[in-house]
Enzyme design. Structure first.
Site, PDB file in Angstrom:
ATOM      1  N   SER A 164      18.130  -5.847  42.747  1.00  0.00           N
ATOM      2  CA  SER A 164      18.163  -6.440  41.405  1.00  0.00           C
ATOM      3  C   SER A 164      19.327  -7.386  41.171  1.00  0.00           C
ATOM      4  O   SER A 164      19.389  -8.018  40.104  1.00  0.00           O
ATOM      5  CB  SER A 164      18.166  -5.335  40.353  1.00  0.00           C
ATOM      6  OG  SER A 164      16.881  -4.767  40.251  1.00  0.00           O
ATOM      7  N   GLY A 180      29.042  -7.819  36.872  1.00  0.00           N
ATOM      8  CA  GLY A 180      28.285  -7.808  38.112  1.00  0.00           C
ATOM      9  C   GLY A 180      26.901  -7.257  37.948  1.00  0.00           C
ATOM     10  O   GLY A 180      26.292  -7.333  36.871  1.00  0.00           O
TER      11      GLY A 180
END
Length: 467
Positions: free
Chosen positions: A67, A306
């Protein structure tokens, strides 16, 4: 807090000395680690890419990033915003007239921003295989008309893989090409990244990691049942693979405000800032603070941003600390990857920037005040899983997870585990699962007082409330 090295030489030495033993301790077959600091890169790899073949990991090996792909899809959308072809608050149907979910009002009002921030509210975990052809994403989006609305668009956060498939289709329509080609031509090539693969056909050209799982009772790691997931989920994170140095090349572009190494503009500085602007808070049961556009804003306000990624037996972890010009990436192919993340990424962020990642949750010594198991018991249902909390006659709480057909086809099997009270409306796994204790939260109240939704990074309705 540890002292900071004066250069990356100490980081390189630490990785060479410590990574092999950490892999053995965490039963991780192989890992690649990369560090970018002030424009300088250190990367290191250790272990075996495939336990069946014995091929050794090198720094040129490709691992799936899962992802983390969503950040790349986000940038493809932000390029369209930079060009004035898309607005973040445009209704998605203004660009994709055929888009539809089950709720007509949601279909009309879901915006690009809702999709990027995981606040669109429809069923978010659908991985239907529409074949390997160039029309896979198109066919996937065309099949979404029966997806239920779990909450109104913009109401709250619920991690949505399905939403990023829609964004991938937006990129395809406006560029007149596949998402795969758009990524290669508009991101990888301008950044000079050479070891990037969006499908198995690309990945076979390189030394490539295989994911490993341990579904059997003996807990012996084995290669997973398949290397990749369906191409229709490419924009979501099904197969994108790269060497760790190329992921750091992507980080360098963002740390430079959207400029590639050769000085060419990839994404505007405004868009690089916009994707990191807080859009929605995460639920209390997650270990990160909030969501920007695509990006997760993590770890107690320490400036860490992140994303993570999980595919079939592969896990990837990517963190940036923009204030320190620092990025750290860890790519793995099975085992206790969460434990290795804390060992490696936790150490490097502390050592190089003096910031700490959030520790794993641990079960409390005493039951929390206000905990009421009765209102939490029951089954919570999503297309990907039935999650059931039961109380046994001895008073202990147990969860049974039964995967849906698509998850089962990808190798998921039914699991059962004990949970303990964690907070007034939360439980935590009694034992670490895949290296970490996991927290599950509950929200809402039906007329009988029962919780209406389970919250992890997703919002899952109680069975019977799906419509």
């Amino acid at each position: 807090m540890s002292s900071r090295p004066s250069s990356l030489a100490a980081t390189r030495a630490w990785l060479q000395d410590e990574l092999p033993s950490l892999l053995r301790r965490r039963r991780v077959p192989a890992a690649a680690v990369g560090v970018l600091r002030d424009g300088q890169v250190v990367d290191h790899a250790s272990g075996v890419l495939n336990l069946d073949t014995g091929v050794e990991a090198t720094t040129d090996a490709l691992f799936q990033v899962g992802s983390i792909t969503k950040l790349w899809t986000t940038d493809l959308v932000m390029q369209l915003v930079d060009e004035g072809r898309v607005g973040l608050d445009d209704e998605i149907i203004s660009h994709l007239p055929g888009f539809a979910v089950a709720d007509e009002e949601a279909t009309r009002t879901i915006t690009v921003r809702h999709l990027l921030s995981h606040t669109a509210g429809f069923e978010g975990d659908v991985f239907t295989d529409h074949g390997p052809g160039d029309d896979a994403v198109e066919r996937f989006v065309a099949s979404m008309g029966d997806l239920p609305q779990i909450f109104a668009p913009g109401e709250r956060f619920s991690y949505s893989n399905t939403g990023f498939a829609v964004l991938g289709r937006l990129v395809e329509v406006l560029h007149g090409t596949t998402w795969d080609r758009a990524l290669q031509e508009r991101l990888a090539a301008p950044m000079g990244l050479t070891h990037i693969a969006t499908t198995a056909y690309d990945a076979i050209r390189f030394r490539t990691a295989m994911g490993h799982i341990d579904p059997a009772p003996d807990h012996v790691l084995r290669p997973g049942p398949a290397w990749g997931m369906a191409r229709a989920s490419g924009p979501v994170g099904a197969m994108l693979s790269m060497r760790v140095r190329d992921l750091l090349g992507y980080a360098a572009m963002h740390l430079s405000g959207g400029v590639a190494h050769d000085g060419s503009r990839v994404v505007s500085a405004a868009s690089c800032a916009e994707v990191l602007a807080r859009q929605v808070d995460h639920p209390a049961s997650t270990r990160s603070d909030a969501r920007g556009l695509g990006w997760s804003l993590d770890d107690l306000g320490q400036g860490i941003v992140g994303h993570d990624g999980q595919t079939i037996g592969q896990s990837a972890f990517f963190r940036m600390v923009p204030e320190h010009g620092l990025a750290v990436a860890l790519l793995t192919n099975g085992g206790d990857t969460y434990g290795l993340y804390h060992d490696v990424v936790g150490h490097l962020l502390d050592d190089l920037a003096g910031v700490r990642i959030v520790p794993h949750p641990v079960p409390p010594r005493q039951p929390p005040p206000g905990f009421d198991a009765d209102r939490l018991l029951g089954t919570y249902r999503a297309r990907i899983v039935d999650w059931t909390l039961r109380r046994h006659p001895d008073g202990r709480l147990w969860v049974e997870e039964v995967p849906g057909p698509e998850a089962a086809a990808a190798g998921d099997e039914p699991v059962r585990y004990e949970v303990l009270p964690y907070a007034a409306d939360q439980v935590v796994t009694a034992d670490a699962l895949h290296g970490a204790h996991h927290v599950f939260g509950f929200t809402g109240r039906d007329p009988s007082g029962r919780a209406t939704h389970l919250t992890t990074s997703r919002v899952i309705p109680r069975a019977g409330l799906e419509a």
